[in-house]
Scaffold this active site. Structure first.
Site, PDB file in Angstrom:
ATOM      1  N   TYR A  79       0.315  -0.731  -0.491  1.00  8.48           N
ATOM      2  CA  TYR A  79       0.242  -0.158   0.218  1.00  8.48           C
ATOM      3  C   TYR A  79       0.764   1.176  -0.075  1.00  8.48           C
ATOM      4  O   TYR A  79       0.362   2.779  -0.742  1.00  8.48           O
ATOM      5  CB  TYR A  79      -0.926   0.222   1.606  1.00  8.48           C
ATOM      6  CG  TYR A  79      -2.195  -0.497   1.068  1.00  8.48           C
ATOM      7  CD1 TYR A  79      -2.215  -1.946   0.755  1.00  8.48           C
ATOM      8  CD2 TYR A  79      -2.916  -0.443   1.340  1.00  8.48           C
ATOM      9  CE1 TYR A  79      -3.537  -3.133   0.410  1.00  8.48           C
ATOM     10  CE2 TYR A  79      -4.674  -0.579   0.974  1.00  8.48           C
ATOM     11  CZ  TYR A  79      -4.576  -2.268   0.984  1.00  8.48           C
ATOM     12  OH  TYR A  79      -5.520  -2.923   1.077  1.00  8.48           O
ATOM     13  N   ASP A  81      -2.480 -18.298   0.101  1.00  9.78           N
ATOM     14  CA  ASP A  81      -3.440 -19.531  -0.607  1.00  9.78           C
ATOM     15  C   ASP A  81      -4.434 -20.310   0.606  1.00  9.78           C
ATOM     16  O   ASP A  81      -5.467 -19.995   0.476  1.00  9.78           O
ATOM     17  CB  ASP A  81      -3.281 -19.326  -2.241  1.00  9.78           C
ATOM     18  CG  ASP A  81      -1.696 -20.164  -1.554  1.00  9.78           C
ATOM     19  OD1 ASP A  81      -0.875 -20.069  -0.404  1.00  9.78           O
ATOM     20  OD2 ASP A  81      -1.081 -20.883  -2.477  1.00  9.78           O
ATOM     21  N   ASP A  95     -11.923  -9.767   5.067  1.00  9.80           N
ATOM     22  CA  ASP A  95     -13.510  -9.691   3.994  1.00  9.80           C
ATOM     23  C   ASP A  95     -13.332 -10.829   4.210  1.00  9.80           C
ATOM     24  O   ASP A  95     -15.114 -11.787   4.216  1.00  9.80           O
ATOM     25  CB  ASP A  95     -13.354  -9.335   3.282  1.00  9.80           C
ATOM     26  CG  ASP A  95     -13.417  -7.321   2.765  1.00  9.80           C
ATOM     27  OD1 ASP A  95     -13.119  -6.480   3.386  1.00  9.80           O
ATOM     28  OD2 ASP A  95     -14.409  -7.303   1.404  1.00  9.80           O
TER      29      ASP A  95
HETATM   30  C1  LIG Z   1     -10.245   1.297   0.615  1.00 12.54           C
HETATM   31  C2  LIG Z   1      -8.774   0.442   1.326  1.00 12.54           C
HETATM   32  C3  LIG Z   1      -7.542   1.703   1.108  1.00 12.54           C
HETATM   33  C4  LIG Z   1      -9.228  -0.098   3.126  1.00 12.54           C
HETATM   34  C5  LIG Z   1      -8.292  -0.991   2.696  1.00 12.54           C
HETATM   35  O1  LIG Z   1      -7.410  -1.545   2.070  1.00 12.54           O
HETATM   36  O2  LIG Z   1      -7.176  -1.324   3.198  1.00 12.54           O
HETATM   37  C6  LIG Z   1     -10.239  -0.955   2.880  1.00 12.54           C
HETATM   38  O3  LIG Z   1     -10.553  -1.912   1.720  1.00 12.54           O
HETATM   39  C7  LIG Z   1     -10.326  -1.200   3.790  1.00 12.54           C
HETATM   40  O4  LIG Z   1      -9.966  -3.363   4.662  1.00 12.54           O
HETATM   41  O5  LIG Z   1     -10.154  -1.172   5.505  1.00 12.54           O
HETATM   42 MG   LIG Z   2     -11.044  -4.008   2.675  1.00 12.17          MG
END
Ligand SMILES: CC(C)[C@H](C(=O)O)[C@@H](O)C(=O)O
Ligand SMILES: [Mg+2]
Ligand SMILES: NC(=O)c1ccc[n+]([C@@H]2O[C@H](COP(=O)([O-])OP(=O)(O)OC[C@H]3O[C@@H](n4cnc5c(N)ncnc54)[C@H](O)[C@@H]3O)[C@@H](O)[C@H]2O)c1
Length: 353
Positions: A143, A220, A248
């Protein structure tokens, strides 16, 4: 006590879920005698529209002066075609880095009442729920590496220093000591040099925690194991991008991404608290977003930044009680009748004691 909060509603469903979280905080203040003083700030698409930049200096300054930050979500299709540096999401990266919040805690807890909303079979989940803490490195990795576009090519680079890995590993092992004493460090060390460095440092840190059992796992495989047998995990320690993706995935095991809160912490007590989900443009303005992830983020703020354990428990209990009584937003209703964002917030406020 008086607590100064910087509040960033953001875009899409952001303002709706923040409204409910504030209701909850106000009630906590009323019951327990605290005063939460809010300063509403612009960031993301809302800031781009108003001021032409995703993270205005005033927002950064007020966040720095505040005791903690509460954020809804940023981003949306309206701003998707902007150049990388001008995208709403840059506001998040700027805040995380600017406030030194390198440790992102994302607890994936399946409330027993929500078993029907969990897509995994009953025999995988069992009767005692699920409780995983994902510890994601938040201010390094791909990032924040060098990036660019050169003619028909584009690149992003992934770098970690030993110090960046060490401080997040220590955080994960400390957390594991207060839980079930197991750490799974997730990387891609079969391919990436940065992951091999990650492993070496985690091995060194682990020596100081003889009571914690720990293992390394390729990302993975980890993605697969989360679905095959999620109960094997206690604390997942991982880098910025792997943590984004795996959290997620873990959220879905809890029934919905609308359930997962987060705390972003640094070396001081100040933190930034936000749901892990985004601005959900597909459901914005419909009063159907689940505010629980944001309300549980408030509970994390009370616990981690203000040491208000009783108050944090009270918020979690109120959420549990409302779920026990059968109330569900659309994302967790599994086909049964559902209630709106504001009604869910009101019910949680009503159960606060
Ligand atoms: C929107 C994005 C920058 C962010 C990330 O990737 O960290 C989001 O997906 C999260 O999980 O907070
Ligand atoms: Mg995210
Ligand atoms: N922390 C953040 O601010 C953050 C996090 C992730 C994505 N984003 C941004 O949000 C925008 C949309 O991204 P996306 O669609 O990939 O992810 P998203 O998390 O916004 O939505 C993914 C899916 O989950 C649903 N969902 C999300 N939150 C929900 C909630 N509280 N209740 C019910 N359903 C919910 C959405 O309706 C959608 O179907 C993008 O601009 C992205 O960059 C921001």
């Amino acid at each position: 006590m008086n607590y100064k909060l910087a509040v960033i509603p953001g875009d899409g469903i952001g303002p709706d879920i923040i409204r409910e979280a504030k209701k909850v905080l106000n009630k906590v203040g009323e019951i327990y005698g605290h005063n939460f003083e809010y300063t509403d700030l612009l960031a993301g698409g809302a800031a781009l529209d108003a001021e032409g930049i995703p993270l205005p200096q005033k927002t950064m300054d007020v966040c720095k002066e505040s005791d903690s930050v509460l954020l809804g979500a940023v981003g949306g299709p309206k701003w998707d075609n902007l150049d990388g540096k001008m995208r709403p999401e840059q506001a998040l990266l700027g805040l995380r880095r600017g406030l030194g919040l390198f440790a992102n805690l994302r607890p994936a807890v399946l409330f027993n009442e929500l078993k029907a909303a969990c897509p995994l079979k009953d025999e995988i989940i069992g009767d005692d729920g699920l409780d995983i803490m994902c510890v994601r490195e938040l201010t390094g990795g791909i990032y924040f590496g060098k990036r660019g576009t050169e003619g028909t090519k584009a690149f992003d680079t992934l770098e970690y220093s030993e110090e960046e890995v060490r401080r997040i590993a220590i955080r994960a092992f400390d957390i594991a000591m207060k839980r079930n004493k197991k750490v799974t460090s997730v990387d891609k060390a079969n391919i990436l040099d940065s992951s091999r460095l990650w492993r070496k440092v985690v091995d060194e840190v682990a020596k100081d925690y003889p009571e914690v059992s720990y293992e390394h796992m390729y990302v993975d495989n980890a993605a697969m194991q989360l679905i095959r047998y999620p109960k094997q995990f206690d604390v997942i320690l991982t880098g910025n991008m792997f943590g984004d993706i795996l959290s997620d995935e873990a959220s879905m095991i809890t029934g919905s991404i609308g359930m997962l809160p987060s705390a972003s912490l640094g070396e001081t007590g100040k933190g930034m608290y936000e749901p892990i989900h985004g601005s959900a443009p597909d459901i914005a303005g419909q009063n159907i977003a689940n505010p629980i992830a944001t309300i549980l983020s408030v509970s994390m703020m009370l616990r981690y930044s203000f040491n208000l354990e009783k108050e944090a428990d009270a918020v979690e209990n109120a959420v549990k009680l409302v779920l026990e009584k059968g109330y569900r937003t659309k994302d967790i209703c599994a086909g049964a009748p559902s209630i709106g964002t504001d009604e869910m917030g009101d019910l949680i406020v009503k159960e606060l004691k």
